[in-house]
Structure formats: C-alpha cells, structure tokens
Write an enzyme that holds these catalytic residues in place. Structure first.
Site, mmCIF file in Angstrom:
data_model
loop_
_atom_site.group_PDB
_atom_site.id
_atom_site.type_symbol
_atom_site.label_atom_id
_atom_site.label_comp_id
_atom_site.label_asym_id
_atom_site.label_seq_id
_atom_site.Cartn_x
_atom_site.Cartn_y
_atom_site.Cartn_z
ATOM 1 N N THR A 44 -32.654 12.186 18.678
ATOM 2 C CA THR A 44 -32.577 11.241 19.790
ATOM 3 C C THR A 44 -31.281 10.439 19.674
ATOM 4 O OG1 THR A 44 -33.738 9.562 18.507
ATOM 5 C CG2 THR A 44 -35.079 11.027 19.880
ATOM 6 N N TYR A 72 -36.252 -1.327 9.271
ATOM 7 C CA TYR A 72 -36.922 -0.297 10.063
ATOM 8 C C TYR A 72 -38.202 0.174 9.374
ATOM 9 C CZ TYR A 72 -37.332 3.868 13.034
ATOM 10 O OH TYR A 72 -37.772 4.825 13.920
ATOM 11 N N ASP A 112 -38.225 -6.649 28.553
ATOM 12 C CA ASP A 112 -37.904 -6.649 27.129
ATOM 13 C C ASP A 112 -39.215 -6.832 26.369
ATOM 14 O OD1 ASP A 112 -37.105 -7.237 24.530
ATOM 15 O OD2 ASP A 112 -35.474 -8.554 25.140
ATOM 16 N N VAL A 113 -39.508 -5.925 25.436
ATOM 17 C CA VAL A 113 -40.796 -6.008 24.731
ATOM 18 C C VAL A 113 -40.884 -7.214 23.811
ATOM 19 C CG1 VAL A 113 -41.210 -3.516 24.832
ATOM 20 C CG2 VAL A 113 -40.014 -4.486 22.852
ATOM 21 N N ARG A 131 -34.855 6.699 27.851
ATOM 22 C CA ARG A 131 -34.270 7.873 27.181
ATOM 23 C C ARG A 131 -35.206 8.348 26.076
ATOM 24 N NH1 ARG A 131 -29.276 6.759 26.547
ATOM 25 N NH2 ARG A 131 -29.240 4.871 27.801
ATOM 26 N N LYS A 189 -41.985 -0.266 10.822
ATOM 27 C CA LYS A 189 -42.793 0.906 11.129
ATOM 28 C C LYS A 189 -44.036 0.984 10.245
ATOM 29 C CE LYS A 189 -40.349 2.531 14.500
ATOM 30 N NZ LYS A 189 -40.890 2.556 15.882
ATOM 31 N N ASN A 211 -43.487 2.788 22.694
ATOM 32 C CA ASN A 211 -42.441 3.640 22.142
ATOM 33 C C ASN A 211 -41.128 2.900 21.893
ATOM 34 O OD1 ASN A 211 -40.833 6.277 21.852
ATOM 35 N ND2 ASN A 211 -39.943 5.400 23.728
#
Length: 311
Positions: free
Chosen positions: A195, A160, A69-70, A25, A164, A96
């Site tokens: 998103t 987060y 799964d990353v 998605r 990042k 991503n």
C-alpha cells in the site's frame, strides 16, 4: 483463522450499509469497490475528499463521501449522522484509517509518535464508539484493521506496534461485550502489503533499508489483492480474525518468543540496530526530527496537513 472462522458461511451484503474509514486509498478504497460491486451501499469516510470522490465514482450511485478526521469527535459524529440520514442506518463498520511514523524512541519527533497513537488507536476507539449504536440496531459487524506489528514488535516501530497491539486488545474486549447484542467483531492482522503506507515507509533513507533487512517471510511485501481477498472474505463471513497471509495467525501461538528473537537477530546481523540508530541521529541532524519522523504515505501526509490547518 481458527475453527470458528473456517466453519463460517459467507453472508450477502446486498443492500447493507458499510462505513469504511481511511477510504481514499489502499484497503479502504479497494474494499469499497468490492462491496459496491456486491450491491452494498458504501460510506467512504476520510481526510481526502477528492480521492474519495474518485473512489465513489467507481463504486456507483450507492456510494457517498463523508469527510472526517478519526481523531475529531465532532467530525465523526457529524459524518455518522450524515451516513444514517443518507442510507438509513449502518450494518458494517470497517475501522481502517491508519498512519505510521518510523523512528527510534530516543530520537523520534514526539509529535509524530503521539499522532500515530492518536490516529491508529484512539481513532479506532472513536470510530467504534460513535457508530456502535447503529451497528447494534442492525445486529451488524465491526472489523478493525490491526497489523502484524501487533504481534512482532520491531525496532523503529514502537508507536505503530503499540497502537496496533492496543487495537487488538480493544477489539478482543469489544467482541465479548457486544456478542449478546448480536454484533460480531473481527480484527485483521495484515503483514507488509504494498500500500502507499508501506511503500512510503520503504522510501525512508534510514528505516527503509532496516525493514528490507528483515529475514524470510517476516520482511516480504505482499500484493494488495491478496489482502483484499482475505479482508473481503472476513467481512462476508463475519470472521473474528483475519490473517494476511495465513501464517500470521501462527505467530500468535509463539508470540512470547518473538521479542528475544528480534533482539538476537539484530545482534547477529552485524549489530544493524546500532548502525541504524547512528544513521537516524545523522538524518535528524541533517533534516530535522520532524522531517525524519513524518508519517509515511499519502494518508500520513493528509493527516499532517489536517493537523497543520487546525493550528
């Protein structure tokens, strides 16, 4: 985007193999469709096979789904090997996959905090490490999706923002390491984009209103096509940075001043952080820390389901 980016020329991706994580998605699905339309072969990697299958069907016969799964080395290695077997190699990797869990450091569910780091930072490292030999062989390109949060470290977003920011630092080191091998590396910094992840965050009873109170362009939500346009162009030009919108790049020039501005802003706006802190504790008392801190959006829910199934 910088002088180097402005002078870059778009390159054809026809016949190129593009591996995209988080492809069920959002950015991943949108980019897969765009590059498939340009003649690329797209490998969709992620946790939601049914959703990825629907995306692959829209992309056409040169798209394939690889469930992984990353955070899982074995799964990533198997998926990468399967991509190479199916398509013959990998030219471009778009790292991503990501999730987000809102919460204040003193009260967020520890598992939710660490899951965010695991997916958003270590997941990028694992994705790049496993696929990099193939990208080097093709003298290709890696694009890592970071965030505005790497530059503006807002309250209730510590996990987060830390992930990042780490991703940005990781990408900068990687770029210098592989340039002599003919590989180009880019990092993307999207602002708030509509998103599932952002929309899910906005639904949180405590932290949704806190984000809505962000002033000016910092708090504005932008449409997905705006981000896809910039990301698509960045890949075609092998850009070193992609900022969505462009003004995000300007914040890098003054990032040292941003934390005190955020702190002062919170005090000037009726001490909203203190109010949100009390509201967060009340929400945890009512719903429990795990429910209050659950990763937002469908992708976050998939990560939780995957983790639960493994226990």
């Amino acid at each position: 985007m910088g002088v180097t980016n402005l002078l870059a020329r778009e390159q054809s991706v026809k016949g190129k193999v593009i591996l995209i994580t988080g492809a069920a998605r959002g950015f991943g699905a949108g980019l897969a469709k765009r590059f498939a339309a340009r003649g690329a072969k797209v490998a969709l990697v992620g946790l939601e096979p049914a959703e990825m299958a629907a995306v692959a069907a829209e992309c056409g016969p040169d798209a394939a789904v690889f469930e992984a799964d990353v955070t899982d080395w074995d799964a990533l290695e198997s998926a990468t090997a399967a991509v190479v077997e199916r398509f013959g190699g990998i030219d471009i990797v778009i790292a991503n996959a990501g999730i987000a869990a809102a919460g204040f450091i003193r009260s967020i569910d520890p598992a939710a905090f660490e899951r965010t780091i695991e997916v958003d930072l270590l997941g990028v490292w694992r994705t790049v490490r496993v696929t990099l030999p193939h990208v080097i062989e093709r003298r290709g390109y890696v694009l890592v999706v970071s965030s505005l949060a790497a530059i503006t470290h807002a309250p209730a977003m510590a996990a987060y923002a830390a992930a990042k920011a780490g991703v940005e630092a990781f990408t900068n080191s990687l770029r210098a390491e592989v340039r002599h091998l003919g590989v180009r590396v880019g990092v993307a910094h999207p602002s708030w984009i509509a998103t599932d992840l952002v929309n899910g965050a906005d639904e949180h009873p405590v932290f949704g209103p806190l984000r809505a109170a962000m002033p000016g362009p910092i708090g504005k939500t932008h449409p997905v096509p705006l981000a896809l346009d910039a990301l698509e162009k960045g890949v075609l030009r092998r850009d070193r940075t992609v900022h969505v919108p462009g003004w995000v790049g300007l914040l890098k020039l003054v990032r040292a001043f941003i934390p005190p501005v955020i702190e002062i802003g919170g005090r000037l706006r009726g001490n909203m952080i203190a109010k949100a802190d009390r509201a967060a504790l009340a929400d945890i008392a009512e719903r429990g820390a795990e429910a209050s801190s659950r990763p937002v959006g469908a992708g976050g829910a998939a990560a939780v389901r995957k983790e639960g199934a493994a226990l």
